[in-house]
Design a protein around this motif. Structure first.
Motif, short mmCIF file in Angstrom:
data_model
loop_
_atom_site.label_atom_id
_atom_site.label_comp_id
_atom_site.label_asym_id
_atom_site.label_seq_id
_atom_site.Cartn_x
_atom_site.Cartn_y
_atom_site.Cartn_z
N UNK A 8 -12.49 33.25 23.63
CA UNK A 8 -12.90 34.49 22.83
C UNK A 8 -13.63 35.52 23.85
N UNK A 9 -14.67 34.95 24.75
CA UNK A 9 -15.29 35.87 25.59
C UNK A 9 -14.32 36.19 26.88
N UNK A 10 -13.55 35.33 27.31
CA UNK A 10 -12.54 35.43 28.54
C UNK A 10 -11.52 36.17 27.73
N UNK A 11 -10.93 36.34 26.69
CA UNK A 11 -9.71 37.18 26.25
C UNK A 11 -9.67 38.43 26.84
N UNK A 12 -8.57 38.78 27.54
CA UNK A 12 -8.29 39.96 28.05
C UNK A 12 -8.68 40.13 29.36
N UNK A 13 -9.78 39.73 29.87
CA UNK A 13 -10.25 39.69 31.19
C UNK A 13 -10.15 38.83 32.09
N UNK A 14 -9.59 37.45 31.35
CA UNK A 14 -9.46 36.34 32.24
C UNK A 14 -8.07 35.76 32.00
N UNK A 15 -7.44 35.51 32.90
CA UNK A 15 -6.15 35.14 32.86
C UNK A 15 -6.17 33.34 32.81
N UNK A 16 -7.02 32.77 33.73
CA UNK A 16 -7.41 31.29 33.85
C UNK A 16 -8.64 30.63 33.48
N UNK A 17 -8.89 30.50 32.30
CA UNK A 17 -10.28 30.01 32.10
C UNK A 17 -10.40 28.37 32.38
N UNK A 18 -11.48 28.31 32.97
CA UNK A 18 -11.39 26.68 33.29
C UNK A 18 -13.03 26.32 32.87
N UNK A 19 -12.77 25.10 32.03
CA UNK A 19 -14.17 24.61 31.50
C UNK A 19 -14.53 23.25 32.36
N UNK A 20 -15.75 23.35 32.82
CA UNK A 20 -16.25 22.21 33.45
C UNK A 20 -16.90 21.35 32.44
N UNK A 21 -16.43 20.10 32.20
CA UNK A 21 -17.01 19.55 31.30
C UNK A 21 -18.06 18.25 31.74
N UNK A 22 -19.34 18.49 31.69
CA UNK A 22 -20.31 17.64 32.05
C UNK A 22 -20.54 16.56 31.20
N UNK A 23 -20.06 15.23 31.72
CA UNK A 23 -20.25 13.93 31.08
C UNK A 23 -19.36 13.98 29.63
N UNK A 24 -18.47 14.69 29.53
CA UNK A 24 -17.72 14.71 28.66
C UNK A 24 -16.20 14.63 28.72
N UNK A 25 -15.17 14.14 28.35
CA UNK A 25 -15.32 13.09 27.24
C UNK A 25 -15.78 11.81 27.99
N UNK A 26 -16.72 11.06 27.04
CA UNK A 26 -17.28 10.00 27.45
C UNK A 26 -16.48 8.68 27.03
N UNK A 27 -15.65 8.69 26.36
CA UNK A 27 -14.83 7.50 25.98
C UNK A 27 -13.24 7.92 25.60
N UNK A 28 -12.64 7.03 25.17
CA UNK A 28 -11.13 7.07 24.75
C UNK A 28 -10.93 8.19 23.63
N UNK A 29 -11.73 7.83 22.68
CA UNK A 29 -11.54 8.44 21.24
C UNK A 29 -11.89 9.93 21.64
N UNK A 30 -12.67 10.48 22.27
CA UNK A 30 -13.27 11.72 22.68
C UNK A 30 -11.83 12.34 23.50
N UNK A 31 -11.62 11.54 24.61
CA UNK A 31 -10.22 11.94 25.29
C UNK A 31 -9.18 12.47 24.59
N UNK A 32 -9.01 11.38 23.56
CA UNK A 32 -7.60 11.51 22.72
C UNK A 32 -7.86 13.05 21.57
N UNK A 33 -9.20 12.96 21.20
CA UNK A 33 -9.48 14.19 20.27
C UNK A 33 -9.34 15.50 21.09
N UNK A 34 -9.96 15.44 22.43
CA UNK A 34 -9.55 16.69 23.39
C UNK A 34 -8.43 17.05 23.67
N UNK A 35 -7.49 16.19 23.78
CA UNK A 35 -6.23 16.35 24.24
C UNK A 35 -5.39 16.68 23.14
N UNK A 36 -5.81 16.18 21.90
CA UNK A 36 -4.99 16.44 20.66
C UNK A 36 -5.59 18.05 20.26
#
Length: 173
Positions: A107-135
């Protein structure tokens, strides 16, 4: 679901800027946060500012500690108990906290940023978190495994603990 469109009625805004997710993984003290901070500083370079790319650093541990301190998550007490006992916070809670931050960033990036990049520090930590993030957001576009010697890790963690004790001050008995 954050992939594709995210619609928020109260703001009447549609977001169609897919976020790029990059995970930085590794043990405590290996330099994940340092690497994220380095990448954030690269994003501040003039040539990057004009590119439409914007970075955010999301540390799962920091976000969970903030949720407890602010009592901002309905399960804040459960988060605190798990962390105090040295137990993992349930995956569903971790993903909710991370998704809320990704949404705020978009929401902060909306309008001013066309390519938001999130650097996830120690996340996802397991397969379930990876699957939930992908979904709910989309797939990881990259992952870095940060490593260092056990000796270096231990010295960094010990130094961090000593610094935290100094900042807390003397304990009353």
């Amino acid at each position: 679901m954050l992939r594709g469109y995210l619609y928020r009625r109260e703001h009447n805004i549609k977001l169609n800027n897919p976020v790029v997710l990059i995970a930085l993984l590794g043990g405590m003290g290996v330099g994940k946060t340092t690497m994220c901070n380095h990448l954030l500083s690269l994003g501040e370079q003039p040539e990057m500012k004009d590119s439409g790319i914007s970075f955010c650093h999301l540390s799962s541990g920091r976000l969970l500690r903030q949720a407890v301190a602010r009592k901002s998550h309905k399960e804040w007490l459960g988060i605190q108990v798990a962390m105090d006992d040295g137990q993992p916070v349930p995956d569903q809670i971790v993903i909710e906290v991370i998704l809320a931050e990704i949404t705020r960033f978009r929401f902060r990036a909306h309008g001013s940023v066309t390519k938001p990049v999130c650097l996830l520090d120690n996340f996802p930590a397991n397969k379930l978190q990876t699957d939930l993030l992908r979904e709910r957001v989309g797939p990881l576009r990259g992952a870095f495994l940060c490593e260092c010697s056990e000796e270096t890790m231990l010295s960094r963690v010990e130094a961090r603990a000593e610094e935290a004790e100094r900042q807390e001050g003397p304990k009353s008995t």
